[in-house]
Enzyme design. Structure first.
Site, PDB file in Angstrom:
ATOM      1  N   LYS D 169       0.871  -1.166   0.000  1.00 31.53           N
ATOM      2  CA  LYS D 169       0.000   0.000   0.000  1.00 31.53           C
ATOM      3  C   LYS D 169       0.901   1.208   0.000  1.00 31.53           C
ATOM      4  O   LYS D 169       1.809   1.309   0.835  1.00 31.53           O
ATOM      5  CB  LYS D 169      -0.875   0.009   1.248  1.00 31.53           C
ATOM      6  N   SER D 238      -1.008  -0.848  -4.391  1.00 30.94           N
ATOM      7  CA  SER D 238      -2.222  -0.027  -4.462  1.00 30.94           C
ATOM      8  C   SER D 238      -1.919   1.317  -3.829  1.00 30.94           C
ATOM      9  O   SER D 238      -1.374   1.372  -2.734  1.00 30.94           O
ATOM     10  CB  SER D 238      -3.353  -0.668  -3.661  1.00 30.94           C
TER      11      SER D 238
END
Lengths: 370, 370, 370, 370
Positions: D169, D238
């Protein structure tokens, strides 16, 4: 005294869709427009105004097909003869329409009946086709400068201060064009189609600023989309997928023009600059109240999301919206303000005002019947 | 003479995101807002304003979590105590913000120092939860009528003419809720989530119109979203996924209020009705020029795409855009106009004005410091 | 023995944009396609597939303009002669392309060389123009039934079981059309343009189902978009703004066809029904592995978001997305699956499968070279 | 022989919305999940996956609030203790869900009952917070390398070949963050929020590739989003607005793990690479048919629009769509394929695969019960 006089006519025509040419053909059939005198058509079409906005090329194709038999030209030749600028995006209250500029020239020099008063004129020029890697860079700026000067001469305008709006249609990059450049070993200014529209509009506007003496020094390539203090107060550029060159349309007031119209402009310093729109209306003798009495022909404005993310200290969200492009947001908002002041949504508000007016603002020009 | 007096405070707080409560907490910490006096919070959040706009429930959750320790309540109980209306969609120049309404009541009846002058007051009421099949139908209208009357009493307002804005938060249908109704053998007014927002807003607005005597006869269920001649001039409803009941917030001027604010309103007859916004500003003693001198607290307006597809005779494209919902278009356009006149994008422009003002138009209310 | 034989050719042509006819013209110039034999063109264009998807009418206009000189017809007459179905939306891996169906008939009855084996044939018919208020209602269903029978006869197909795909192009409602009906005192089935596409597709598909004997009883008007148990296993309908009538194209295997192609189909019961796509490929002798060896001509599939909000028990979010229409979602997802199995994104996946296959599913047909 | 053993549990939980934690709380209440053992939660939420996707931070906030009392921590401390990766975007058939990874460690070294067989393990690490101008650049790559090694050690994995999925992330740029950098005299890698997501994902993936020895030489900063030949076969990153550091989750098979799960992976070479998904399923003993018998836990795949604008020679339109971002297109398409093969839409398909797999392709990993 001058060796020729110019007659200019401007007509706004609502459309029912990007392929609708019925209004234009009706005016031609009714003798209101002489096809051979059409020099430019500025249109608002109902696409997204982005990379895949095919309403622009569709409208262009429909107009060229429709005018071809009247001009005894092929559609392709019509496109070369007339300057077409289709600006996609009629967000909010904006209404799809065409503005047709017709012009004829007479060799004798009759006075225009206005004494000293200059009247609306229009001039047009094209650049050469650009390579994908030239878009947004020096070549595009340099060629634009030349084309602006050519268009001024065409309009019979000597003084840059008489130029009130310079509309440019410029190309953009697609995946295919980026690839084509890469295959030739060249890199484009960006690989993103949507971003390329900004670079192309920005470089074109800076070309206008240099051509009109609005900037004291020459602009470097790396200042495009970087140095926001550099801008033109009259440039308006729209990027479209259908061309690879710049089309330059200069609008201003000329002593050689006999037209019953005048043009003026002001500069919106941000997207909510009501005072600037009022000033532009005033410059041609209109007030917000007058606007609906028939003297207003059209308003031409540029809109953009302020690059610093704020409007007068309050955060806007246009640049962070991954669903709706910032140009769509900006056109809708500025369109709402301009339509409110002019009493109609059939106004020409175009998105993406990079180097066209100060950051977050843009030029606004008004054409009115005298 | 009255048996109590009301003190109302209104504060506008910019936010940095839907979950940002730092501004509110700062004002509480600084003693500017007494948490226990907060009666309502109207917010603009940066979602799409549609069915899947989770910024509303996220903002709601964040506000309840933040206020819970200050009120010694659970977050769930905070939601019951305070009327929260989060309106999604800050298109164009609109700027995310909260408007916090605080109110305290004193039992003694001191004159408000304004002589005859009535001052801003606010009252709140809730309906019961609706079943999915009741949304957009008679049950929702009837319960809204009752809630408006309860909220007026709460605000200390007797005369419906003193009511200038009635904000309603109402539910919408999701696939799940439609299915739930079907499993019980009931059909909902529509199966489309986006459409259901219109029905819910419309029925709620008609409830307001009936409650305030704006309509001469009772509205039939089949007139919702059909008979556009029926409307309220002060209703503003927003649909949100997070509730199943209506929350009603009445704003008006009350003789029992001691607040330093007044409220007034006008009705925009279409999306470009500049005159109405000017009139609303005037009704509380402001002009467009004054608007920026600090007396303006906030403007509350409703926006919608005219259902006949036109604004003053020119076609708009909002209803035929399958990429961007018409409420987004309308908020952006009306937001541009209202922001231009008020000098700020931090205004409350909410989409979907079904039966809230005439078709294509909507109410616009202004709160100003006296 | 038969009194005529049919020769059918099917060619898939990639396009570079909705206005790109260069591939088609190249094949005509190269003698690969005889213009006068073209009976139908099915295209995928890169619009949004929604109400304001002008890529369909643009592609149609470009094709008619391009073919007109070859057929010695006006563009308008070309549109009447050839059945054009432009389906907007190439989401995800889907690739814009045209599938051209050419057909010639010979009076003598040579055996087709396949013994008993039936081969691909195609037949076409039109309904009359519909009034806006007829769309999505009984008139549209009834006229479709007649047109399907006419198209079967045209294709030389007697047995409904030999029909494997019925492509229909049908009209939709715009704000203007809804208004036109209202002015005549008629109400349309919906006032929402996007919704009208579903009604038109659904009524057309139910017409096909009745024409082919797939349903035991006649369908009532109020069952359209209500009773999802009623569906056709071979119907595929696309709504477009450019027409007001239905165009019906029947594809099947005929004993009178001499073509080197066969067609087969299966029914996807939901959007992830891999087995059905495999079955459709198998029905014409292909496996997923074979698909890339050149025998596959094209796959034709319908996609839709399951109306109950779930796929095999797991919630999908397509119907609650106010940013992206559910048909775009569904085309992208089914396109991903079909492209994975066929090894190419140049497949015809069309959105909106109301009454075309079971709810959430849809027909999938495959044309392969024998 | 080893000095500790690891027990890992993996549970997939459907959600009803980004704020829905009821499923997780139910499993905790039912004793199925021990809160203190939760190490990571990977979620798919129903936002647009873009810059203004607030569903990710909303889900994160809801999870932290929900777990806080169970862990006797503040919500903020929960966020530090557990690695949360919320990936926005459930286009097409994708279904919102959480995958919860729980892990406990025992000091004694019992054999895992599988003889030589390694079993699923998971390890986690964080980088420091980045400055806006470090995103997409060398600092982000270097810190990621360190964090991957730390996470491998945490998972009890020595051999890089036993690493099958590295989920990261990473942060993105907003207008505000870009401005903040500018005020400090620093320029960010891009000023466009949406573009910054690609830079951040790309630099993070290249960090993984270097950490695992997938690349022979060190990557230069100017190769990020330029040299597409450089990629990791197991990285998945992401970008999200809610953090300023990288969170690294290593998944692989470890000899010290006693878990009843195994993980394997393959690399999709393009968006329609069915064979790679089949290979990934096979690597853990599943076939497409098996997938529905309960052994499949989840599939983790990355999707992206091929940067050259083509998939197997056919043009895609994802990169030129100004209405729908290319990551939404790609997730929908790859999600359709993966869901078709696995029989469910509750799979983790995440968009934006820059340097994660070859250009246009991406890693696909499968966790199955032994």
């Amino acid at each position: 005294m001058t060796s020729r006089t110019i007659q200019v006519d401007v007509i706004r025509i609502p459309t029912k869709g990007p392929g609708d040419v019925s209004g234009l053909l009706g005016l031609i059939a009714g003798g209101k427009i002489e096809p051979s005198s059409i020099r430019a058509v500025l249109g608002k079409t109902e696409g997204n105004g982005g990379v895949n906005d095919f309403t622009r090329e569709y409208a262009l194709a429909a107009l060229c097909e429709a005018l071809a038999p009247h001009l005894r030209l092929t559609p392709r030749a019509v496109e070369d003869k007339i300057a077409f600028v289709m600006s996609g995006g009629t967000e909010g209250v904006l209404s799809p329409h065409l503005t047709v500029f017709a012009r004829s020239t007479a060799p004798s020099a009759a006075p225009n009946g206005s004494g000293e008063r200059k009247r609306l004129s229009i001039g047009i020029a094209h650049t050469r086709d650009f390579l994908p890697e030239e878009i947004g860079r020096k070549a595009q700026m340099d060629e634009t400068i030349k084309a602006v000067h050519a268009a001024m001469a065409d309009a019979g305008i000597d003084n840059p201060r008489d130029v009130h709006f310079v509309q440019i249609k410029c190309p953009l990059l697609t995946s295919e064009r980026v690839e084509a450049a890469l295959h030739r070993g060249c890199t484009t200014v960006t690989t993103n189609g949507y971003s390329s529209m900004g670079y192309s509009r920005g470089a074109s506007a800076l070309g206008v600023a240099m051509a009109l003496g609005e900037l004291k020094t020459e602009v470097r390539e790396d200042q495009v989309l970087k140095d926001w203090d550099l801008f033109s107060s009259v440039a308006s550029s729209s990027a479209g997928i259908e061309i690879m060159h710049n089309v330059v349309i200069v609008m201003g007031n000329s002593p050689t023009s006999l037209s019953p119209f005048v043009i003026g402009h002001a500069v919106m310093r941000d997207s909510i600059d009501l005072a600037a729109v009022v000033e532009a209306l005033s410059s041609v003798g209109l007030s917000a109240a007058d606007a609906q009495n028939g003297r207003l022909v059209n308003i031409f404005a540029k809109a953009e999301a302020s690059p610093d993310g704020c409007v007068r200290g309050f955060r806007h969200t246009m640049l962070d919206d991954s669903d709706v492009g910032s140009t769509r947001h900006a056109r809708a908002a500025v369109g709402g303000l301009v339509a409110g002041l002019s009493g109609t949504g059939a106004v020409y508000v175009s998105g993406g005002a990079e180097h066209q007016g100060p950051p977050g603002g843009g030029p606004v020009a008004v054409i009115a019947r005298v």
